[in-house]
Design an enzyme around this catalytic site. Structure first.
Site, PDB file in Angstrom:
ATOM      1  N   TRP A 132      17.008 -37.450-122.292  1.00  0.00           N
ATOM      2  CA  TRP A 132      15.630 -37.767-121.907  1.00  0.00           C
ATOM      3  C   TRP A 132      14.733 -37.064-122.920  1.00  0.00           C
ATOM      4  O   TRP A 132      14.898 -35.868-123.159  1.00  0.00           O
ATOM      5  CB  TRP A 132      15.397 -37.256-120.493  1.00  0.00           C
ATOM      6  CG  TRP A 132      14.052 -37.542-119.926  1.00  0.00           C
ATOM      7  CD1 TRP A 132      13.358 -38.719-119.988  1.00  0.00           C
ATOM      8  CD2 TRP A 132      13.238 -36.627-119.172  1.00  0.00           C
ATOM      9  NE1 TRP A 132      12.167 -38.598-119.319  1.00  0.00           N
ATOM     10  CE2 TRP A 132      12.069 -37.322-118.803  1.00  0.00           C
ATOM     11  CE3 TRP A 132      13.379 -35.306-118.768  1.00  0.00           C
ATOM     12  CZ2 TRP A 132      11.050 -36.752-118.062  1.00  0.00           C
ATOM     13  CZ3 TRP A 132      12.376 -34.725-118.027  1.00  0.00           C
ATOM     14  CH2 TRP A 132      11.219 -35.437-117.678  1.00  0.00           C
ATOM     15  N   ASP A 213      20.359 -30.769-114.825  1.00  0.00           N
ATOM     16  CA  ASP A 213      19.187 -31.560-114.449  1.00  0.00           C
ATOM     17  C   ASP A 213      19.663 -32.688-113.535  1.00  0.00           C
ATOM     18  O   ASP A 213      20.430 -33.554-113.950  1.00  0.00           O
ATOM     19  CB  ASP A 213      18.522 -32.124-115.711  1.00  0.00           C
ATOM     20  CG  ASP A 213      17.234 -32.871-115.393  1.00  0.00           C
ATOM     21  OD1 ASP A 213      16.819 -32.878-114.219  1.00  0.00           O
ATOM     22  OD2 ASP A 213      16.638 -33.445-116.328  1.00  0.00           O
ATOM     23  N   LYS A 249      12.602 -40.035-107.592  1.00  0.00           N
ATOM     24  CA  LYS A 249      13.313 -41.305-107.445  1.00  0.00           C
ATOM     25  C   LYS A 249      13.924 -41.438-106.055  1.00  0.00           C
ATOM     26  O   LYS A 249      13.813 -42.477-105.413  1.00  0.00           O
ATOM     27  CB  LYS A 249      14.431 -41.440-108.489  1.00  0.00           C
ATOM     28  CG  LYS A 249      14.122 -40.864-109.864  1.00  0.00           C
ATOM     29  CD  LYS A 249      13.178 -41.717-110.662  1.00  0.00           C
ATOM     30  CE  LYS A 249      12.350 -40.985-111.659  1.00  0.00           C
ATOM     31  NZ  LYS A 249      12.698 -40.377-112.804  1.00  0.00           N
TER      32      LYS A 249
HETATM   33  N1  PMP Z   1      14.984 -35.313-115.748  1.00  0.00           N
HETATM   34  C1  PMP Z   1      15.317 -36.569-116.033  1.00  0.00           C
HETATM   35  C2  PMP Z   1      16.633 -36.831-116.684  1.00  0.00           C
HETATM   36  C3  PMP Z   1      14.454 -37.612-115.734  1.00  0.00           C
HETATM   37  O1  PMP Z   1      14.802 -38.858-116.030  1.00  0.00           O
HETATM   38  C4  PMP Z   1      13.231 -37.332-115.104  1.00  0.00           C
HETATM   39  C5  PMP Z   1      12.255 -38.399-114.712  1.00  0.00           C
HETATM   40  N2  PMP Z   1      12.076 -39.433-115.597  1.00  0.00           N
HETATM   41  C6  PMP Z   1      12.918 -35.999-114.840  1.00  0.00           C
HETATM   42  C7  PMP Z   1      13.823 -35.020-115.163  1.00  0.00           C
HETATM   43  C8  PMP Z   1      11.590 -35.586-114.273  1.00  0.00           C
HETATM   44  O2  PMP Z   1      11.374 -35.901-112.998  1.00  0.00           O
HETATM   45  P1  PMP Z   1       9.931 -35.799-112.338  1.00  0.00           P
HETATM   46  O3  PMP Z   1       9.311 -37.133-112.462  1.00  0.00           O
HETATM   47  O4  PMP Z   1      10.235 -35.399-110.934  1.00  0.00           O
HETATM   48  O5  PMP Z   1       9.156 -34.756-113.050  1.00  0.00           O
END
Ligand code: PMP
Length: 399
Positions: A132, A213, A249
């Site tokens: 990410w 994560d 999510k």
């Molecule tokens: N880690 C990963 C791998 C993600 O895909 C995301 C959300 N796109 C997050 C962390 C962050 O999540 P949040 O929207 O709760 O900040």
């Protein structure tokens, strides 16, 4: 001359830029597969029934809005620990886990990064290649040198496990290793339980510090199965590791910013000391988390009835994703593109589709289908109404 005269334009987030272009597109039947959001069969972001129940009860109570403690709502943190580490976790029984409610999973990553920078100022961090994009940004801006380890194998559209082990094996002791618990973003490629066990052993032997994560717990197989990595690290005898989790999510509460940081220490005393440092880190950043999202998640997780309802709704979301993956693969094969069978093996919202930048450009320009330039598509944005459009376009640009 203004004090800001020297500020240069920073390039925008490419994925958000894509959504803006999608919104501006006037062609009928356009499809946005560039997002990182789960949409239901009607193409809407769901408001879960369990969440709505809590929200309506809260509205009736109409309570005043004081501050939460620095580390958030206690009932939220305890429920989070059970979900992440398991109801019967020996780590929890031993008081070895310090958990704080954070501003989404992103906040957990950032507070975790700032915490580590204070404790291990010269440590580096290794993230998967690819990962990410925000992982690099968050740890980089917290002052870390960001390394990468091999992960995705473009030839098989699967995991380069030998490469991953080889790269992790070369890291200096004390290096932080960022691991995606499940539903890897952006590839959709995950480790199986045996592979996780090997990673756990390597991490232990090399004295690395795991930072897990978990942004998609429950989006592949189920709450416990998707936490396999966390559970294996917990059982490994490794004294210290970190988990950042997000409910964005799994509760469909994106804008409420609900997540948590859990730091595992050697014993109860170490966890208490770490929690004091986590709290100081939060205090110096945003002071305390927001009330509403935390109350929603806590309200669901602390009610037997609503938790069961949520688990059912979460199961419906992941089953719909599985059905879209299966449907896409089957229809692509029928349209003369059998090479996409791997999409069914991948997990979670995303798939590295193998589409090239040129093919992604054609999808957008000729078919009004938006995907990320890397070929990442959001399978959770497919539905029965847009699946044929997408399949026919993907088959056409793949010829
Ligand atoms: N880690 C990963 C791998 C993600 O895909 C995301 C959300 N796109 C997050 C962390 C962050 O999540 P949040 O929207 O709760 O900040």
């Amino acid at each position: 001359m203004s004090h800001f005269a020297a500020v240069e334009m920073v390039p925008g987030d490419p994925i958000l830029g894509l959504s803006e272009a999608y919104v501006a597109d006037t062609r009928p039947g356009k499809v946005n597969l560039g997002v990182g959001i789960y949409y239901d069969e009607q193409g809407r972001i769901p408001l879960l029934r369990a969440v709505r129940e809590v929200e309506q009860a809260l509205a009736l109570e109409a309570k005043p809005r004081g501050y939460l403690p620095i580390d958030g709502l206690a009932t939220y943190n305890v429920a989070t620990q059970k979900l992440v580490f398991g109801e019967d976790s020996p780590l929890l029984a031993a008081g070895r886990v310090a958990t704080a409610q954070t501003i989404g999973g992103s906040g957990a990553l950032r507070i975790g990064a700032d915490l580590l920078k204070q404790v291990l100022p010269i440590a580096k961090i290794a993230i998967s290649n690819p990962s990410w994009e925000n992982h690099r940004v968050v740890f980089g801006s917290a002052g870390f040198e960001v390394l990468t380890y091999a992960y995705y194998d473009a030839a098989t559209h699967g995991l380069d496990f030998p490469g991953m082990l080889a790269d992790l094996g070369k890291l200096e002791p004390g290096t932080v290793v960022l691991l995606h618990a499940c539903c890897h973003n952006p590839t959709g490629v995950d480790l199986n339980a045996e592979q996780w066990q090997q990673v756990v052993e390597l991490v232990k032997e090399r004295k690395l510090l795991p930072f897990i994560d978990m942004a998609y717990q429950g989006f592949d197989v189920g709450i416990d199965a998707d936490a396999t990595a966390v559970r294996l690290f917990a059982a490994s005898g490794i004294e210290a590791f970190i988990v950042a989790n997000s409910y964005s999510k799994s509760f469909s509460l994106y804008g409420e910013r609900v997540g948590a940081l859990s730091v595992v220490g050697k014993d109860r005393d170490e966890a208490a000391r770490v929690l004091s440092l986590v709290k100081r880190t939060i205090r110096s950043n945003y002071s305390s988390p927001s009330t509403h999202g935390g109350a929603l998640v806590s309200g669901v997780l602390n009610s037997t009835e609503l938790k069961a309802m949520w688990e059912q709704e979460l199961a419906e979301m992941r089953e719909r994703i599985h059905a879209m993956r299966a449907g896409m693969v089957e229809k692509l094969a029928a349209a003369g593109a059998p090479q996409f069978a791997f999409i069914q093996e991948q997990a979670g919202m995303f798939s590295y589709s193998g589409l090239t930048k040129a093919q992604v450009d054609r999808l957008r320009e000729e078919y009004a289908i938006y995907a990320v330039g890397t070929g990442r598509i959001c399978v959770a944005a497919l539905n029965r109404a847009n699946l044929d459009t997408v399949v026919n376009a993907v088959a056409a640009v793949s010829r």
